[in-house]
Design an enzyme around this catalytic site. Structure first.
Site, PDB file in Angstrom:
ATOM      1  N   CYS A  58       0.842  -1.207   0.000  1.00  0.00           N
ATOM      2  CA  CYS A  58       0.000   0.000   0.000  1.00  0.00           C
ATOM      3  C   CYS A  58       0.876   1.257   0.000  1.00  0.00           C
ATOM      4  O   CYS A  58       1.543   1.544   0.989  1.00  0.00           O
ATOM      5  CB  CYS A  58      -0.889  -0.051   1.240  1.00  0.00           C
ATOM      6  SG  CYS A  58      -1.686   1.493   1.683  1.00  0.00           S
TER       7      CYS A  58
ATOM      8  N   CYS B 181       0.394   3.702   2.898  1.00  0.00           N
ATOM      9  CA  CYS B 181       0.883   3.079   4.143  1.00  0.00           C
ATOM     10  C   CYS B 181       2.391   3.242   4.245  1.00  0.00           C
ATOM     11  O   CYS B 181       2.921   3.594   5.306  1.00  0.00           O
ATOM     12  CB  CYS B 181       0.531   1.592   4.179  1.00  0.00           C
ATOM     13  SG  CYS B 181      -1.231   1.213   4.069  1.00  0.00           S
TER      14      CYS B 181
END
Length: 146
Positions: free
Chosen positions: A66, A69
């Site tokens: 991600c 993230c």
């Protein structure tokens, strides 16, 4: 192996030696953030919930694949150190701990969840990475909740 590839490999090795990469030098003294960051799994979830009875736990649900993230991770880990133990950052890899992401009904990444006394705080979710300034404001708001 071509001369160019050999040169690049040697250069990379020299740079690794100079910077201390890979020899453990960087981990010789734990950073302040390391003391306030914990990987959360099903195996230690109960321990993390016990910690939440003493101080705020911010559950950080994310994944290695991600991009937001990965962008937020170094910032929030640094903030965990800067806040000097006012909260524990509990990092949850949703691919490794699907049961925890299901328990918290995680639908988007990254998602931060404030937890105190083993319960999610009201209106305590932050979805996405809003930038450091807004992240600090969100952390401050969670710390203010009792």
């Amino acid at each position: 192996m071509s001369k160019t590839k050999r040169f690049v490999c040697v250069l990379a090795g020299v740079l690794a030696l100079i910077t201390g990469f890979g020899n453990g030098a960087a981990s010789a003294a734990p950073s302040p953030a390391a003391e306030n960051v914990m990987t959360v799994t099903s195996g230690n979830y109960a321990e993390v919930m016990d910690i939440s009875k003493q101080k705020l736990v911010i559950m950080d649900f994310g994944a290695t694949w991600c991009p937001p993230c990965r962008q937020m991770k170094p910032v929030i880990e640094r903030l965990a150190g800067e806040y000097g133990g006012k909260f524990l950052l509990g990092e949850v890899d949703v691919d490794q701990s699907r049961d925890l992401s299901t328990k918290y009904n995680i639908r988007y990444l990254p998602t931060l969840v404030g937890v105190r006394n083993a319960a999610e705080l009201p209106s305590a979710r932050n979805i996405g990475y809003p930038g450091e300034t807004k992240l600090r404001a969100w952390i401050d708001a969670q710390l203010a909740k009792r």
